[in-house]
Design a protein around this motif. Structure first.
Motif, PDB file in Angstrom:
ATOM      1  N   HIS A   1       4.971  -3.631  14.449  1.00 37.40           N
ATOM      2  CA  HIS A   1       5.033  -3.481  12.992  1.00 37.40           C
ATOM      3  C   HIS A   1       4.111  -4.533  12.357  1.00 37.40           C
ATOM      4  N   PHE A   2       2.834  -4.362  12.485  1.00 36.30           N
ATOM      5  CA  PHE A   2       1.781  -5.209  11.899  1.00 36.30           C
ATOM      6  C   PHE A   2       1.679  -6.621  12.506  1.00 36.30           C
TER       7      PHE A   2
ATOM      8  N   ASN B   1       3.882   1.174  13.742  1.00 34.91           N
ATOM      9  CA  ASN B   1       4.219   1.430  12.346  1.00 34.91           C
ATOM     10  C   ASN B   1       2.969   1.751  11.528  1.00 34.91           C
ATOM     11  N   GLU B   2       3.048   2.788  10.717  1.00 34.57           N
ATOM     12  CA  GLU B   2       1.955   3.148   9.795  1.00 34.57           C
ATOM     13  C   GLU B   2       0.587   2.932  10.425  1.00 34.57           C
TER      14      GLU B   2
ATOM     15  N   TYR C   1       6.556   6.884  -0.025  1.00 35.72           N
ATOM     16  CA  TYR C   1       6.842   6.194  -1.277  1.00 35.72           C
ATOM     17  C   TYR C   1       6.234   6.898  -2.480  1.00 35.72           C
TER      18      TYR C   1
ATOM     19  N   ASN D   1      -0.654  -2.130  -6.464  1.00 38.43           N
ATOM     20  CA  ASN D   1      -1.149  -2.550  -5.162  1.00 38.43           C
ATOM     21  C   ASN D   1      -1.039  -1.363  -4.220  1.00 38.43           C
ATOM     22  N   PHE D   2      -2.053  -1.152  -3.413  1.00 36.69           N
ATOM     23  CA  PHE D   2      -2.127  -0.014  -2.492  1.00 36.69           C
ATOM     24  C   PHE D   2      -2.001   1.331  -3.195  1.00 36.69           C
TER      25      PHE D   2
ATOM     26  N   TRP E   1       3.309   2.459  -8.130  1.00 38.16           N
ATOM     27  CA  TRP E   1       3.456   3.527  -7.130  1.00 38.16           C
ATOM     28  C   TRP E   1       4.070   4.758  -7.813  1.00 38.16           C
TER      29      TRP E   1
ATOM     30  N   GLU F   1      11.036   5.549   6.182  1.00 37.31           N
ATOM     31  CA  GLU F   1      10.960   4.604   5.067  1.00 37.31           C
ATOM     32  C   GLU F   1      10.862   5.406   3.787  1.00 37.31           C
TER      33      GLU F   1
ATOM     34  N   TRP G   1      13.872   2.261   3.148  1.00 31.92           N
ATOM     35  CA  TRP G   1      13.189   0.995   3.434  1.00 31.92           C
ATOM     36  C   TRP G   1      13.973  -0.179   2.850  1.00 31.92           C
TER      37      TRP G   1
ATOM     38  N   THR H   1       2.663  -7.648  -0.680  1.00 30.35           N
ATOM     39  CA  THR H   1       2.399  -8.782  -1.573  1.00 30.35           C
ATOM     40  C   THR H   1       3.073 -10.081  -1.112  1.00 30.35           C
TER      41      THR H   1
HETATM   42  P1  P53 Z   1       5.822  -3.301   0.272  1.00 29.44           P
HETATM   43  C1  P53 Z   1       1.480   0.064   1.414  1.00 29.44           C
HETATM   44  C2  P53 Z   1       1.674   1.378   0.993  1.00 29.44           C
HETATM   45  C3  P53 Z   1       2.680   2.124   1.562  1.00 29.44           C
HETATM   46  C4  P53 Z   1       3.470   1.567   2.560  1.00 29.44           C
HETATM   47  O1  P53 Z   1       5.742  -1.933   1.093  1.00 29.44           O
HETATM   48  C5  P53 Z   1       3.251   0.280   2.983  1.00 29.44           C
HETATM   49  C6  P53 Z   1       2.261  -0.477   2.417  1.00 29.44           C
HETATM   50  C7  P53 Z   1       2.035  -1.875   2.867  1.00 29.44           C
HETATM   51  O2  P53 Z   1       2.560  -2.731   1.917  1.00 29.44           O
HETATM   52  O3  P53 Z   1       3.936  -0.312   3.986  1.00 29.44           O
HETATM   53  C8  P53 Z   1       5.230   0.056   4.366  1.00 29.44           C
HETATM   54  O4  P53 Z   1       6.655  -4.222   1.072  1.00 29.44           O
HETATM   55  C9  P53 Z   1       5.566  -0.816   5.540  1.00 29.44           C
HETATM   56  C10 P53 Z   1       6.661  -1.807   5.272  1.00 29.44           C
HETATM   57  C11 P53 Z   1       6.610  -2.227   3.826  1.00 29.44           C
HETATM   58  C12 P53 Z   1       6.912  -1.004   2.971  1.00 29.44           C
HETATM   59  O5  P53 Z   1       5.998   0.025   3.227  1.00 29.44           O
HETATM   60  O6  P53 Z   1       4.406  -3.743   0.127  1.00 29.44           O
HETATM   61  O7  P53 Z   1       5.836  -0.090   6.714  1.00 29.44           O
HETATM   62  O8  P53 Z   1       6.521  -2.868   6.165  1.00 29.44           O
HETATM   63  O9  P53 Z   1       7.456  -3.266   3.503  1.00 29.44           O
HETATM   64  C13 P53 Z   1       6.914  -1.280   1.481  1.00 29.44           C
HETATM   65  O10 P53 Z   1       6.442  -2.945  -1.030  1.00 29.44           O
END
Ligand code: P53
Length: 488
Positions: free
Chosen positions: A151-152, A196-197, A327, A344-345, A361, A387, A434, A444
């Motif tokens: 996982h990263f 993971n991802e 998400y 972010n992302f 998001w 997740e 998640w 972040t």
């Molecule tokens: P955080 C980016 C976009 C979608 C999922 O993310 C992502 C990320 C990376 O941040 O990662 C997954 O904590 C990942 C988890 C992470 C979770 O999404 O940035 O598998 O480790 O915590 C939520 O809000």
């Protein structure tokens, strides 16, 4: 009722975001131990010492400058070092999950806890026994562990001294680690995810913004290829060690829509699916690169180290299930972006039909149904949503209660969407939200971006008692599980 008997309701965390204990019990440092916190719209930063001895930071996705060394520096707070201290609290946390009625708990094993540098021949016994105890604790409550192997958190030593995933030898080091996991936890764990991802490596080039040199694509595709081979080898070994093992891929599942009905947007959207989503799933589930892969490589003059033996491994080591995180959705357009998403992302054109979280998001339950139905038609293997959740600010009231109706609303809509997909014939066997307990954000490094049913008293600066408390959503999810998804 749509949800089948035995549906695996639960929640998910990852070692580097939950566990802490970064230098305890013989653990070595991981990539995630040199990253500090970021802010709402920024990604987190990596700290390093440059070749002149200066203390520096850079964004996580940037390349370490020539001659520089990753470092843990006194002047920064590293949220993953302690995280939310699952290392000392796992019994308490698992008891809380059991109180909600979890059938499944998704977590990951820290590679550098079992192999501190990644190069050791034998695993660190203290690390091995820690996870055995965690799994036994789950079993006490009939909670099935779902274990992510990577996982990263590649050991920092491999990343710094051996070239990390750009070195073919990392494949066998990962396979040694995975083999230890399958052997040691045989009988305790039956459900595994190899990476993971996995698709983030390529997809996050988009999120990083700007133009990327061909070399960055070359590295990203090569990195992915070695991970695919590592995953395929692990799947075969996992099956040989225990034929009952069910092993899955794990894809960052962002649903893409064309922003307009201009055929150019439709085509661009299809290509986005191919590059960001299908590319990895096709290799891991179908056992071969899709026909579009040659086009993707050609676009950036990529030439990969792929052997005939690799291709045989990919076709032999396919996964048993397709799992993904979900998400948000995203718009793809060839037109000028008029209303830019700020998050972010997440980037590109804002979708006027959707609402956005505080981190930008897009909240889109229909996108989950769309994704499930589309992927099931493509792969026809059991699926799990491993997740899903809403990162949000929570407020603790004077009496200690935490009212989070926004989170309940998010989950309710997404569970309903999943139910519709099941009614339409999709074989969904499990759902893990998640950050079922608040954890450090991966993107972040913040603590205030909270996902949990369980609140943890810890802030962005590392101040707090680590006390756990139940949010309103805790009682709601308990009811959902008890009714097998009927009482939403
Ligand atoms: P955080 C980016 C976009 C979608 C999922 O993310 C992502 C990320 C990376 O941040 O990662 C997954 O904590 C990942 C988890 C992470 C979770 O999404 O940035 O598998 O480790 O915590 C939520 O809000």
């Amino acid at each position: 009722m749509a949800f089948p008997n035995g549906f695996l309701w639960g929640g998910a965390v990852a070692a580097n975001q939950w566990e802490g204990g970064w230098n305890l019990g013989g653990r070595g440092p991981a990539m995630t131990d040199v990253t500090t916190g970021g802010t709402v719209t920024e990604h987190r930063k990596v700290t390093y010492i440059d070749k002149d001895g200066n203390h520096c930071t850079m964004l996580q996705h940037e390349k370490l400058p020539e001659g520089a060394h990753y470092a843990v520096l006194d002047e920064y707070h590293y949220p993953n070092h302690e995280a939310v201290d699952g290392y000392h609290h796992y019994k308490e946390d698992i008891a809380l999950f059991a109180e909600m009625g979890f059938k499944q708990f998704r977590m990951s094993i820290s590679w550098s806890r079992l192999y501190p540098t990644g190069l050791e021949k034998e695993p660190n016994r203290e690390g091995v026994e820690l996870y055995r105890s965690v799994f036994e604790e789950c079993r006490k409550y009939d909670i099935e562990p779902l274990v992510t192997i990577w996982h990263f958190d590649t050991p920092l030593y491999l990343e710094e001294h051996c070239g990390g995933w750009l070195n073919r030898e990392t494949i066998d080091l990962y396979v040694r680690f995975a083999t230890t996991c399958f052997t040691e936890y045989k009988g305790l764990v039956h459900h595994w995810l190899t990476f993971n991802e996995i698709n983030n490596t390529i997809m996050f080039l988009d999120f990083a913004g700007g133009e990327h040199a061909d070399q960055e694509y070359q590295d990203a595709y090569q990195h992915l290829h070695y991970q695919f081979v590592a995953s395929a080898k692990a799947v075969m070994i996992g099956h040989a060690i225990d034929p009952d093992n069910m092993i899955g891929c794990m894809i960052c599942g962002i649903t893409n829509y064309p922003a307009t009905c201009d055929p150019k947007d439709i085509l661009a959207c299809q290509h986005q699916w191919e590059k960001n989503i299908y590319y990895c799933g096709d290799v891991q589930v179908l056992g071969a690169y899709g026909s579009y892969a040659t086009r993707l490589w050609k676009e950036h003059n990529v030439s990969l180290d792929i052997t005939d033996e690799d291709l045989e491994l990919l076709s032999a080591g396919t996964v048993d299930m397709y799992t993904f995180s979900y998400y948000m959705s995203s718009l793809v357009t060839t037109h000028k972006v008029t209303d830019q998403v700020a998050g972010n992302f997440s980037k590109g054109q804002k979708n006027e039909y959707l609402e956005y979280s505080d981190w930008g998001w897009a909240v889109d339950p229909d996108g989950l149904q769309y994704y499930l139905e589309m992927m099931y038609q493509r792969y026809n293997v059991p699926m799990m949503v491993v997740e899903n959740g809403l990162g949000a600010y929570d407020k603790v009231e004077d009496d200690g209660s935490i009212h989070d109706p926004y989170r309940i609303d998010y989950f309710r809509k997404h569970i309903k969407a999943m139910e519709k997909a099941i009614e339409n014939g999709v074989d969904v066997i499990g759902y893990t939200t998640w950050g079922c307990i608040d954890v450090v954000s991966a993107g972040t490094g913040e603590m205030r971006k909270r996902y949990g049913f369980i609140y943890v008293d810890m802030d962005d600066e590392g101040k707090g008692t680590m006390k756990r408390s139940r949010k309103d959503s805790f009682y709601w999810y308990k009811k959902v599980i008890a009714s097998n998804g009927a009482d939403l």
